[in-house]
Design an enzyme around this catalytic site. Structure first.
Site, PDB file in Angstrom:
ATOM      1  N   LYS A  39     102.717  54.621 -36.100  1.00 28.35           N
ATOM      2  CA  LYS A  39     103.217  53.382 -35.512  1.00 28.35           C
ATOM      3  C   LYS A  39     102.763  53.356 -34.057  1.00 28.35           C
ATOM      4  CE  LYS A  39     105.970  51.462 -33.205  1.00 28.35           C
ATOM      5  NZ  LYS A  39     105.781  50.537 -32.022  1.00 28.35           N
ATOM      6  N   GLU A  81     106.182  64.194 -26.196  1.00 23.96           N
ATOM      7  CA  GLU A  81     105.340  64.230 -24.987  1.00 23.96           C
ATOM      8  C   GLU A  81     105.778  63.037 -24.160  1.00 23.96           C
ATOM      9  OE1 GLU A  81     103.255  63.682 -22.235  1.00 23.96           O
ATOM     10  OE2 GLU A  81     101.534  63.055 -23.433  1.00 23.96           O
ATOM     11  N   CYS A  84     100.569  59.674 -18.024  1.00 25.11           N
ATOM     12  CA  CYS A  84     101.825  60.426 -17.937  1.00 25.11           C
ATOM     13  C   CYS A  84     101.713  61.605 -16.978  1.00 25.11           C
ATOM     14  CB  CYS A  84     102.261  60.890 -19.312  1.00 25.11           C
ATOM     15  SG  CYS A  84     101.006  61.804 -20.224  1.00 25.11           S
ATOM     16  N   GLU A 141     109.056  57.937 -12.306  1.00 20.68           N
ATOM     17  CA  GLU A 141     107.727  57.618 -12.819  1.00 20.68           C
ATOM     18  C   GLU A 141     107.506  56.106 -12.765  1.00 20.68           C
ATOM     19  OE1 GLU A 141     105.008  59.077 -16.506  1.00 20.68           O
ATOM     20  OE2 GLU A 141     106.984  58.302 -17.034  1.00 20.68           O
ATOM     21  N   TRP A 178      98.464  70.902 -24.415  1.00 22.40           N
ATOM     22  CA  TRP A 178      98.948  69.818 -23.558  1.00 22.40           C
ATOM     23  C   TRP A 178     100.427  69.603 -23.822  1.00 22.40           C
ATOM     24  CZ3 TRP A 178      96.500  66.807 -19.878  1.00 22.40           C
ATOM     25  CH2 TRP A 178      97.205  65.681 -19.428  1.00 22.40           C
TER      26      TRP A 178
END
Length: 496
Positions: A177, A252, A286, A385, A451
């Site tokens: 998705k 993540e 990010c 952020e 990562w």
């Protein structure tokens, strides 16, 4: 043009119909309609994936057969790299050269995980010495099962592939998705996968919004694993959903990554990496190094040069030659960033350059690359952020102070340090609480290296061997030598 879903090996319309617009952020104009999948479509897709996994039509294949299919997918992407990159630029706004690199990386990712699957099968099970000669024990790795993957809009195809490629290599089946803000290149990924001959149900694509498609996916009881990349608030919801079914979850999430720059650096090199660390992909990254810490003796000179270099960045539509900074992905994100900039006016931070819409851009979701200096440590732009082309810069006096300031964050995705003293760089790198550390650079990403982050930046790792292992379950198989006697119950009874 209206896209379709891809469920059980067939392209199809959503069960309830419906679509939403794909908007070119450079022009604010609609250029396509995207199929709006809902809970019924998610259910069909998950059930198709469950059936395909349980049948062994994919997981039961030799690794060499799966690898060959993954390499066909890689070649299919390469055959269409220009077309898909242009589509992603139109959907996302990123400069075309950046989009092309992303699509090429996606192709390499399939090749890489094809090789890991073959290597894992060649190694076979791992024997374990249990210290008792009557027993033979071994560790076996098997695919986790049915994966629900929810992926972001900043690297639409590449970050989808970060999940799809290792999952398929491991033998899993998957329902993808993608973000409703950028779905178009993932639709093309489904076409490439279909053409490569992946069996029906192994890969499924359901486009749609978070509430209508994402939530039903994370809640579905037939999933074995949820893999999510996105914001921290949504990550919390995904984690809660996963806990209801006690499913494996990998997250993540966001970041507010620091970049420590010592005074022995070459100013030009430092500025180049600052620019790359925050303005690459419009700051929609990010891991963007959005908090810059500069040793005080270098601070004034670096700020002057950073201002000059930032103001020289070419802004424009992603398909225009020479453009280095495209428009923000969508109006919702554009308005969010403008809100940060508006609130920063009363934060006590000093604006060096930027701070709003660049001159000469009346249409499109453009924000000038923005630099703040002398930012209070409790200011929103220092701590939160922003996910846009906005960077904050502060001075420091000692190495210990720099490390403390860098670690003073709820996030821990990435960090960077720059100095001609490599011993100091490694010393600082070890003390930074983050999952990815760059020395004398910022943002290079390699498929071969893991990562992921610490703290609120997520759980688990993608890419590299760790990314492959995250789609496997560990099974212990222990055999007793039947020629030996155990004699715990039967011998005891015989002696009475």
């Amino acid at each position: 043009m209206t896209t379709e879903l891809y469920i059980d090996g067939q392209f199809c319309a959503p069960a309830a119909g419906g679509s939403f617009p794909a908007i070119d952020p450079a022009t604010e104009q609609e250029f396509a309609q995207v199929a709006a999948g809902q809970a019924e479509d998610i259910d069909r897709a998950v059930r198709a994936a469950r059936k395909a996994f349980d049948s062994g039509v994919w997981s039961g294949l030799p690794a060499a057969a799966r690898a060959a299919t993954l390499r066909r997918i890689a070649q299919g992407i390469r055959d269409r790299v220009d077309e898909i990159a242009a589509l992603e630029t139109r959907d996302n706004g990123k400069p075309l050269p950046e989009a092309r690199w992303d699509i090429e990386d996606a192709a390499f990712c399939f090749d890489y995980y094809a090789g890991l699957a073959e290597a894992a099968e060649a190694r076979g099970d791992t024997p374990v010495d249990v210290g008792d000669a009557r027993f033979e024990s071994r560790i076996r790795r098997e695919p986790v099962g049915v994966v629900g993957a929810i992926t972001p809009w900043n690297f639409p195809m590449l970050m989808a592939v970060w999940k799809v490629a290792p999952a398929l290599a491991a033998g899993c089946t998957i329902v993808l998705k993608p973000s409703e803000l950028c779905s178009m290149s993932c639709v093309e990924l489904a076409r490439v996968i279909d053409a490569a001959g992946v069996p029906a149900g192994v890969f499924n694509l359901v486009t749609g919004t978070g509430p209508e498609a994402g939530a039903p996916l994370t809640d579905h009881p037939l999933l074995d694993k949820i893999a999510f990349t996105g914001s921290v608030p949504t990550g919390r919801k995904v984690m809660r959903a996963a806990s209801q079914g006690i499913r494996t979850v990998s997250l993540e999430l966001g970041g507010k990554s620091p970049f420590i720059i010592f005074a022995d650096c070459d100013v030009e090199k430092a500025v180049e990496w600052i620019l790359f660390g925050i303005f690459w992909n419009k700051g929609e990254v990010c891991s963007a190094t959005s908090r810059i810490l500069v040793e005080r003796s270098l601070y004034p000179r670096l700020l002057d040069r950073l201002k000059q270099a930032t103001e020289a960045i070419t802004i424009g539509a992603g398909d225009e030659p020479g453009v280095k900074l495209g428009p923000i992905v969508a109006k919702s994100q554009y308005d969010k960033i403008l809100g940060f900039l508006d609130r920063a006016k009363t934060s006590g931070a000093r604006i060096v350059t930027g701070g709003g819409r660049p001159k000469g851009f009346d249409k499109g979701y453009y924000i000038a690359p923005t630099v703040y200096a002398d930012v209070p440590l409790d200011a929103e732009i220092w701590r939160e952020e922003i996910f846009g082309p906005v960077v904050s810069v502060n001075p420091f006096d000692t190495e210990a102070e720099a490390i403390a300031l860098a670690n003073d964050s709820p996030y821990g995705l990435a960090g960077a340090v720059m100095s001609d003293d490599l011993a100091r760089c490694y010393r600082v790198a070890v003390k930074l609480r983050a999952g990815i550390i760059w020395i004398n650079c910022s943002q290079p990403t390699f498929t071969q290296a893991p990562w992921g982050g610490f703290k609120s930046s997520g759980i688990g790792r993608e890419l590299g061997q760790a990314g492959y292992d995250s789609y496997l379950e560990t099974k212990q198989i222990t055999r007793f030598d039947h020629r030996q006697s155990w004699g715990w119950y039967l011998d005891a009874e015989a002696s009475q």
